[in-house]
Design an enzyme around this catalytic site. Structure first.
Site, PDB file in Angstrom:
ATOM      1  N   HIS A   1     -13.329   2.876  -0.127  1.00 56.23           N
ATOM      2  CA  HIS A   1     -13.276   1.846   0.931  1.00 56.23           C
ATOM      3  C   HIS A   1     -13.877   0.530   0.451  1.00 56.23           C
ATOM      4  O   HIS A   1     -14.348  -0.282   1.253  1.00 56.23           O
ATOM      5  CB  HIS A   1     -14.064   2.261   2.195  1.00 56.23           C
ATOM      6  CG  HIS A   1     -13.442   3.370   2.991  1.00 56.23           C
ATOM      7  ND1 HIS A   1     -14.198   4.309   3.661  1.00 56.23           N
ATOM      8  CD2 HIS A   1     -12.148   3.674   3.240  1.00 56.23           C
ATOM      9  CE1 HIS A   1     -13.397   5.142   4.288  1.00 56.23           C
ATOM     10  NE2 HIS A   1     -12.143   4.783   4.038  1.00 56.23           N
TER      11      HIS A   1
ATOM     12  N   ARG B   1      -2.612  -2.160  -3.393  1.00 56.05           N
ATOM     13  CA  ARG B   1      -3.836  -1.409  -3.163  1.00 56.05           C
ATOM     14  C   ARG B   1      -3.810  -0.213  -4.111  1.00 56.05           C
ATOM     15  O   ARG B   1      -2.863   0.577  -4.098  1.00 56.05           O
ATOM     16  CB  ARG B   1      -3.889  -0.918  -1.724  1.00 56.05           C
ATOM     17  CG  ARG B   1      -5.093  -0.060  -1.502  1.00 56.05           C
ATOM     18  CD  ARG B   1      -5.147   0.505  -0.118  1.00 56.05           C
ATOM     19  NE  ARG B   1      -6.358   1.300   0.005  1.00 56.05           N
ATOM     20  CZ  ARG B   1      -6.401   2.491   0.579  1.00 56.05           C
ATOM     21  NH1 ARG B   1      -5.323   3.027   1.093  1.00 56.05           N
ATOM     22  NH2 ARG B   1      -7.536   3.151   0.659  1.00 56.05           N
TER      23      ARG B   1
ATOM     24  N   GLU C   1      -8.569  -5.466   5.121  1.00 55.48           N
ATOM     25  CA  GLU C   1      -8.394  -5.159   3.698  1.00 55.48           C
ATOM     26  C   GLU C   1      -7.228  -5.937   3.100  1.00 55.48           C
ATOM     27  O   GLU C   1      -7.288  -6.399   1.964  1.00 55.48           O
ATOM     28  CB  GLU C   1      -8.188  -3.655   3.511  1.00 55.48           C
ATOM     29  CG  GLU C   1      -9.431  -2.870   3.868  1.00 55.48           C
ATOM     30  CD  GLU C   1      -9.187  -1.381   3.985  1.00 55.48           C
ATOM     31  OE1 GLU C   1      -9.170  -0.722   2.945  1.00 55.48           O
ATOM     32  OE2 GLU C   1      -9.026  -0.880   5.109  1.00 55.48           O
TER      33      GLU C   1
ATOM     34  N   ASN D   1       0.865  -1.177   0.000  1.00 56.08           N
ATOM     35  CA  ASN D   1       0.000   0.000   0.000  1.00 56.08           C
ATOM     36  C   ASN D   1       0.905   1.233   0.000  1.00 56.08           C
ATOM     37  O   ASN D   1       1.464   1.593   1.035  1.00 56.08           O
ATOM     38  CB  ASN D   1      -0.888  -0.053   1.255  1.00 56.08           C
ATOM     39  CG  ASN D   1      -1.875   1.089   1.322  1.00 56.08           C
ATOM     40  OD1 ASN D   1      -1.843   2.006   0.505  1.00 56.08           O
ATOM     41  ND2 ASN D   1      -2.756   1.036   2.307  1.00 56.08           N
TER      42      ASN D   1
ATOM     43  N   ARG E   1     -11.609  15.379   7.516  1.00 56.66           N
ATOM     44  CA  ARG E   1     -12.357  15.785   6.317  1.00 56.66           C
ATOM     45  C   ARG E   1     -13.781  16.184   6.691  1.00 56.66           C
ATOM     46  O   ARG E   1     -14.391  15.561   7.553  1.00 56.66           O
ATOM     47  CB  ARG E   1     -12.420  14.637   5.304  1.00 56.66           C
ATOM     48  CG  ARG E   1     -11.154  14.477   4.498  1.00 56.66           C
ATOM     49  CD  ARG E   1     -11.206  13.225   3.644  1.00 56.66           C
ATOM     50  NE  ARG E   1     -10.338  12.217   4.187  1.00 56.66           N
ATOM     51  CZ  ARG E   1     -10.345  10.931   3.830  1.00 56.66           C
ATOM     52  NH1 ARG E   1     -11.211  10.501   2.920  1.00 56.66           N
ATOM     53  NH2 ARG E   1      -9.507  10.076   4.354  1.00 56.66           N
TER      54      ARG E   1
END
Ligand code: AMP
Length: 415
Positions: free
Chosen positions: A190, A100, A396, A7, A251
């Site tokens: 996601h 990823r 994940e 990742n 965010r």
């Protein structure tokens, strides 16, 4: 098979080595044999932490110029005499690499084997995710430079699970030709996490894929909610970029676009500066003024900090509204599932979100809720609740490894 799951961020490289010889497809058991993180890649003071299961972590600070050097550093650690990783003596023991990749745009509805054509297409959709895709590509290029085509590489996309969203869910009400010319639409994110959780729910409850009707809340540093109907994603609260939807650590989530125009008029900053505020200084951090971490905010709220309490209330309120709209859109669901750092651990937030929703068929069990944290997978609603509430830890990396194995072995069936 040993899969190296990678990742890459713009200045970070995160990896896990996952052994998939075990009963990978039927359990959520942990197959990770090593993991690590290099931060501040591109600086003279890059920080690395490598850890092989059962061994003490190896940490240090040293100059690491780029992603290629970072991968070489990991390779060197794997091949150092003192490093003991189950089933691994050198990088030659790695059979495949799973990357990823954040944005697959409309080009990638599934994970793919990476070759020249895929790299070209990834470069083409980089402008849709300028913060993420170029970094993911750096990882792919670094691996190719070091190993050539000796090790197969697979791309797994955060957007792919949401490629089944219907048109009315992903279109924005702006001139249609913006979609035709620039592919402006919601893509959702996601996806790897939501897909993993939907899959685990199906396995735990022994359901065929088409019987999975659930609402999943991925609440971590980034937050999003997905409606899963008949086993497929029909909505995700993130949009064309991951700023839309729920309130997140830093965010803002949904806001009136008029605010941006107003801030520009007030000369608060340039357009990029304002966007940076909305991305990095808003959300829970911006409202509470305390932190982007729920644990700090909850402590402050407990000590009487009004803004911290307000941030918690706003977070739960926004999540409740989205759950309501998912249930309306899907004509109900069988379960609501919490996952990721906050979803898996935060008993307070789960309670704030789930309480007072009996009219919708959600009967939340506070006692069970209080018992559920630190990776526990359990139902936290009362027996007989029309809509069950679950906590299912996400993984994940495991899904990335699973997809990598499937693709490398030539399987076509999606999990
Ligand atoms: P993630 O992005 O999934 O790693 O989630 C990270 C976030 O989860 C952190 O910023 C915290 O806000 C939250 N978190 C992690 N552990 C806990 C905990 N024990 N209680 C409350 N929130 C937590």
């Amino acid at each position: 098979m040993n899969v190296f799951v990678l990742n890459c961020g713009s200045s970070s490289v995160k990896f896990q080595i996952i052994n998939t010889d075990l009963d990978l497809f039927e359990t959520d058991a942990d197959h990770m044999v090593a993991k690590g993180l290099i931060e501040k890649v591109g600086s003279k003071e890059a920080i690395f932490t490598f850890e092989s299961v059962g061994q003490p972590p190896v940490k240090g600070v040293e100059p690491i110029a780029d992603h290629r050097e970072a991968i070489l550093k990991i390779k060197k650690w794997m091949e150092t005499k003192g490093t003991k990783i189950e089933g691994i003596n050198s990088f030659d023991d790695i059979h495949a690499i799973g990357h990823r990749v954040v944005h697959g745009a409309e080009k990638f509805a599934k994970s793919v084997l990476i070759g020249d054509e895929v790299i070209k297409q990834l470069e083409e959709c980089s402008d849709l995710a300028p913060l993420h895709n170029p970094a993911n590509l750096k990882g792919i290029h670094a691996i190719t430079e070091i190993f050539g085509d000796k090790i197969p590489q697979v791309g797994v996309f955060d957007t792919a699970f949401h490629s089944t969203m219907p048109e009315e869910a992903y279109m924005y009400a702006i001139p249609y030709d913006f979609y035709q010319k620039y592919r402006i639409r919601a893509y959702g994110f996601h996806g790897t996490s939501h897909r993993y959780v939907a899959y685990r729910y199906r396995k735990i409850n022994k359901l065929p894929k088409e019987k999975v009707n659930v609402v999943i809340l991925h609440l971590g540093n980034g937050c999003s909610i997905t409606s899963v109907k008949n086993g497929e994603s029909v909505f995700n609260s993130m949009g064309m970029t991951p700023i839309e939807g729920l309130i997140m650590g830093t965010r803002c989530g949904d806001i009136d676009t008029g605010i941006v125009e107003y801030l520009l008029k007030k000369e608060i900053g340039t357009f990029p500066e304002i966007m940076s505020i909305l991305q990095k200084k808003s959300g829970m951090l911006g409202v509470s003024g305390v932190s982007n971490d729920m644990r700090d905010i909850e402590k402050a709220a407990d000590e009487g900090n009004h803004r911290a309490l307000l941030a918690l209330k706003m977070f739960a309120y926004r999540a409740k509204r989205y759950i309501g709209s998912s249930l309306a859109e899907m004509n109900g669901a069988d379960a609501i599932i919490f996952t990721a750092g906050i979803g898996e651990n935060d008993t307070i937030i789960r309670k704030m979100i789930c309480e007072n929703m009996e009219a919708l068929g959600i009967e939340f069990d506070e006692k069970l809720n209080d018992q559920c944290f630190k990776g526990k997978c359990m139902k936290i609603s009362k027996e007989g609740s029309r809509i069950a509430v679950w906590v299912i830890p996400t993984n994940e990396e495991l899904l990335l490894a699973r997809d990598t194995v499937r693709i490398v072995k030539g399987a076509t069936k999606e999990l």
